[in-house]
Design an enzyme around this catalytic site. Sequence first.
Site, PDB file in Angstrom:
ATOM      1  N   ASP A  48      37.026  15.648 -67.293  1.00 18.24           N
ATOM      2  CA  ASP A  48      37.135  14.348 -67.800  1.00 18.24           C
ATOM      3  C   ASP A  48      39.704  14.779 -67.276  1.00 18.24           C
ATOM      4  O   ASP A  48      39.957  14.949 -67.631  1.00 18.24           O
ATOM      5  CB  ASP A  48      37.511  14.223 -68.861  1.00 18.24           C
ATOM      6  CG  ASP A  48      37.833  13.419 -69.617  1.00 18.24           C
ATOM      7  OD1 ASP A  48      37.414  11.572 -69.884  1.00 18.24           O
ATOM      8  OD2 ASP A  48      39.144  13.030 -70.578  1.00 18.24           O
ATOM      9  N   TYR A  53      46.748  12.044 -65.936  1.00 19.02           N
ATOM     10  CA  TYR A  53      47.149  13.105 -65.787  1.00 19.02           C
ATOM     11  C   TYR A  53      47.830  13.703 -65.284  1.00 19.02           C
ATOM     12  O   TYR A  53      48.297  14.703 -65.336  1.00 19.02           O
ATOM     13  CB  TYR A  53      46.405  13.798 -66.375  1.00 19.02           C
ATOM     14  CG  TYR A  53      45.276  12.986 -67.267  1.00 19.02           C
ATOM     15  CD1 TYR A  53      45.755  12.588 -69.118  1.00 19.02           C
ATOM     16  CD2 TYR A  53      44.123  13.466 -67.930  1.00 19.02           C
ATOM     17  CE1 TYR A  53      45.083  11.700 -70.043  1.00 19.02           C
ATOM     18  CE2 TYR A  53      42.964  12.972 -69.455  1.00 19.02           C
ATOM     19  CZ  TYR A  53      43.654  12.380 -69.836  1.00 19.02           C
ATOM     20  OH  TYR A  53      42.980  11.589 -70.857  1.00 19.02           O
ATOM     21  N   LYS A  78      40.293   7.439 -64.803  1.00 17.77           N
ATOM     22  CA  LYS A  78      40.636   6.103 -66.113  1.00 17.77           C
ATOM     23  C   LYS A  78      42.043   5.265 -65.303  1.00 17.77           C
ATOM     24  O   LYS A  78      42.755   5.988 -65.030  1.00 17.77           O
ATOM     25  CB  LYS A  78      41.397   6.654 -67.188  1.00 17.77           C
ATOM     26  CG  LYS A  78      40.433   7.656 -67.721  1.00 17.77           C
ATOM     27  CD  LYS A  78      40.407   8.375 -69.138  1.00 17.77           C
ATOM     28  CE  LYS A  78      40.182   9.182 -69.934  1.00 17.77           C
ATOM     29  NZ  LYS A  78      40.706  10.917 -69.340  1.00 17.77           N
ATOM     30  N   HIS A 111      41.723   3.188 -69.793  1.00 15.84           N
ATOM     31  CA  HIS A 111      41.882   3.791 -70.025  1.00 15.84           C
ATOM     32  C   HIS A 111      42.341   3.524 -72.055  1.00 15.84           C
ATOM     33  O   HIS A 111      42.366   3.756 -73.269  1.00 15.84           O
ATOM     34  CB  HIS A 111      43.734   4.375 -69.922  1.00 15.84           C
ATOM     35  CG  HIS A 111      44.094   5.863 -70.137  1.00 15.84           C
ATOM     36  ND1 HIS A 111      44.148   7.474 -69.711  1.00 15.84           N
ATOM     37  CD2 HIS A 111      43.603   6.822 -71.675  1.00 15.84           C
ATOM     38  CE1 HIS A 111      44.385   7.947 -70.127  1.00 15.84           C
ATOM     39  NE2 HIS A 111      44.653   7.836 -71.394  1.00 15.84           N
TER      40      HIS A 111
HETATM   41  P1  NAD Z   1      41.608  19.346 -78.106  1.00 13.38           P
HETATM   42  O1  NAD Z   1      41.614  18.201 -79.362  1.00 13.38           O
HETATM   43  O2  NAD Z   1      41.105  19.275 -77.489  1.00 13.38           O
HETATM   44  O3  NAD Z   1      43.150  20.248 -78.544  1.00 13.38           O
HETATM   45  C1  NAD Z   1      43.368  21.109 -77.479  1.00 13.38           C
HETATM   46  C2  NAD Z   1      43.991  21.817 -77.933  1.00 13.38           C
HETATM   47  O4  NAD Z   1      42.959  23.107 -79.021  1.00 13.38           O
HETATM   48  C3  NAD Z   1      44.283  23.016 -76.593  1.00 13.38           C
HETATM   49  O5  NAD Z   1      45.576  22.511 -76.189  1.00 13.38           O
HETATM   50  C4  NAD Z   1      44.565  24.403 -77.442  1.00 13.38           C
HETATM   51  O6  NAD Z   1      45.806  24.483 -77.787  1.00 13.38           O
HETATM   52  C5  NAD Z   1      43.014  24.285 -78.678  1.00 13.38           C
HETATM   53  N1  NAD Z   1      42.361  25.093 -78.558  1.00 13.38           N
HETATM   54  C6  NAD Z   1      41.652  24.536 -77.024  1.00 13.38           C
HETATM   55  N2  NAD Z   1      40.108  25.364 -77.600  1.00 13.38           N
HETATM   56  C7  NAD Z   1      40.996  26.091 -78.691  1.00 13.38           C
HETATM   57  C8  NAD Z   1      39.907  27.299 -79.360  1.00 13.38           C
HETATM   58  N3  NAD Z   1      38.870  27.680 -78.583  1.00 13.38           N
HETATM   59  N4  NAD Z   1      40.665  28.050 -79.759  1.00 13.38           N
HETATM   60  C9  NAD Z   1      41.938  28.198 -80.273  1.00 13.38           C
HETATM   61  N5  NAD Z   1      42.835  27.329 -80.382  1.00 13.38           N
HETATM   62  C10 NAD Z   1      42.029  25.878 -78.746  1.00 13.38           C
HETATM   63  O7  NAD Z   1      42.619  17.772 -77.173  1.00 13.38           O
HETATM   64  P2  NAD Z   1      43.698  16.687 -76.134  1.00 13.38           P
HETATM   65  O8  NAD Z   1      43.421  17.751 -75.239  1.00 13.38           O
HETATM   66  O9  NAD Z   1      43.590  16.023 -76.564  1.00 13.38           O
HETATM   67  O10 NAD Z   1      41.740  16.540 -75.742  1.00 13.38           O
HETATM   68  C11 NAD Z   1      41.031  16.672 -75.068  1.00 13.38           C
HETATM   69  C12 NAD Z   1      40.843  16.038 -74.142  1.00 13.38           C
HETATM   70  O11 NAD Z   1      40.324  14.628 -74.197  1.00 13.38           O
HETATM   71  C13 NAD Z   1      42.123  16.214 -73.102  1.00 13.38           C
HETATM   72  O12 NAD Z   1      42.444  16.739 -72.518  1.00 13.38           O
HETATM   73  C14 NAD Z   1      41.676  14.545 -72.627  1.00 13.38           C
HETATM   74  O13 NAD Z   1      40.979  14.488 -71.509  1.00 13.38           O
HETATM   75  C15 NAD Z   1      41.241  13.570 -73.350  1.00 13.38           C
HETATM   76  N6  NAD Z   1      41.723  12.829 -73.559  1.00 13.38           N
HETATM   77  C16 NAD Z   1      41.783  11.891 -73.521  1.00 13.38           C
HETATM   78  C17 NAD Z   1      42.496  10.762 -74.452  1.00 13.38           C
HETATM   79  C18 NAD Z   1      42.658   9.481 -74.590  1.00 13.38           C
HETATM   80  O14 NAD Z   1      43.136   7.978 -74.528  1.00 13.38           O
HETATM   81  N7  NAD Z   1      41.162   8.541 -73.202  1.00 13.38           N
HETATM   82  C19 NAD Z   1      43.843  11.082 -75.131  1.00 13.38           C
HETATM   83  C20 NAD Z   1      43.911  12.421 -75.321  1.00 13.38           C
HETATM   84  C21 NAD Z   1      42.742  13.469 -75.138  1.00 13.38           C
END
Ligand code: NAD
Length: 274
Positions: A48, A53, A78, A111
């Site tokens: 994704d 990004y 997106k 998005h």
């Molecule tokens: P997330 O909830 O996936 O958290 C990511 C963070 O959690 C990492 O940076 C790391 O610090 C920690 N983490 C990950 N795996 C872990 C583990 N096993 N143990 C401990 N810590 C861990 O947050 P996110 O990145 O905001 O969301 C995931 C994805 O969703 C994004 O990368 C993106 O692709 C998407 N996203 C989309 C939108 C949108 O507006 N459509 C907005 C935000 C994110």
Amino acid sequence: MKSIADTTTLHNGVGMPWLGLGVYKAEDGTEVKQAIAAALNVGYRSIDTAAFYDNEKGVGEAVREAGIPRDEIFVTTKVWNDDHGRAQTLRAFERSMELLGLEYLDLYLIHWPVPGQFLETWRALEELYRAGRVRAIGVSNFHVHHLQAVLENCEVKPMVNQVEYHPLLTQKPLLTYCQAHNIQLEAWSPLGRGRILTDPVVTAVAAKYDRTPAQILLRWDLQHGVVTIPKSVKAQRIAENAQIFDFALEQVDMDAIDGLNRDQRFGPDPDNFV
Ligand code: NAD
């Protein structure tokens, strides 16, 4: 949902993996490429990204260099908020495809629902879909009322709605609405950007199943029928986040995690983001 290869079938028949790698804030180049290589290596088949990004080039390279047939990898990107409108969106799509270096896309999402513009942008996505440039189209950060506006005006219904979704923000009415209309809900920030991992309810459930808190949160998504895309650039965490297909949470634990809901967002509210 017994294997990482399992997919949900979108309403147009396209299979979408239940688990994908999120790459928001993964740096273009080596960082994002290594993260994707690590993910594909442990069986992820969905990535994704987004124009916003700024890492589509690295994502495309990683996908093309993986040695895995293109049709086995599901790539999402997106259209960003300043590219709404028909002509802008079509241009933005071409720019993304050029950066990705791919012949077709699997899923293109709006998005955010930019007020006054998202319906025209949706029509551009329908054009791309009908032209066969993208296998599925959808939206992101759409509330029920945004979806209603699209459904009243569209020719092709969105296949996916990607929203902030985790135990502090369970969005039950939205999930119910999406299920009723065959729109697959997809969770962003499924780990609350890491901030829900120390919640005592989550850590207690993790101890009960001898799993990590991250695995519990991601399994909870799957059991709600929600696609999940946790982000990490660390190979060990990427692998850990994929070990969620060989156990199941009992209803009592699903209920306990559901009970954490506070309607709490870490990101902006889709009614108030501009
Ligand atoms: P997330 O909830 O996936 O958290 C990511 C963070 O959690 C990492 O940076 C790391 O610090 C920690 N983490 C990950 N795996 C872990 C583990 N096993 N143990 C401990 N810590 C861990 O947050 P996110 O990145 O905001 O969301 C995931 C994805 O969703 C994004 O990368 C993106 O692709 C998407 N996203 C989309 C939108 C949108 O507006 N459509 C907005 C935000 C994110």
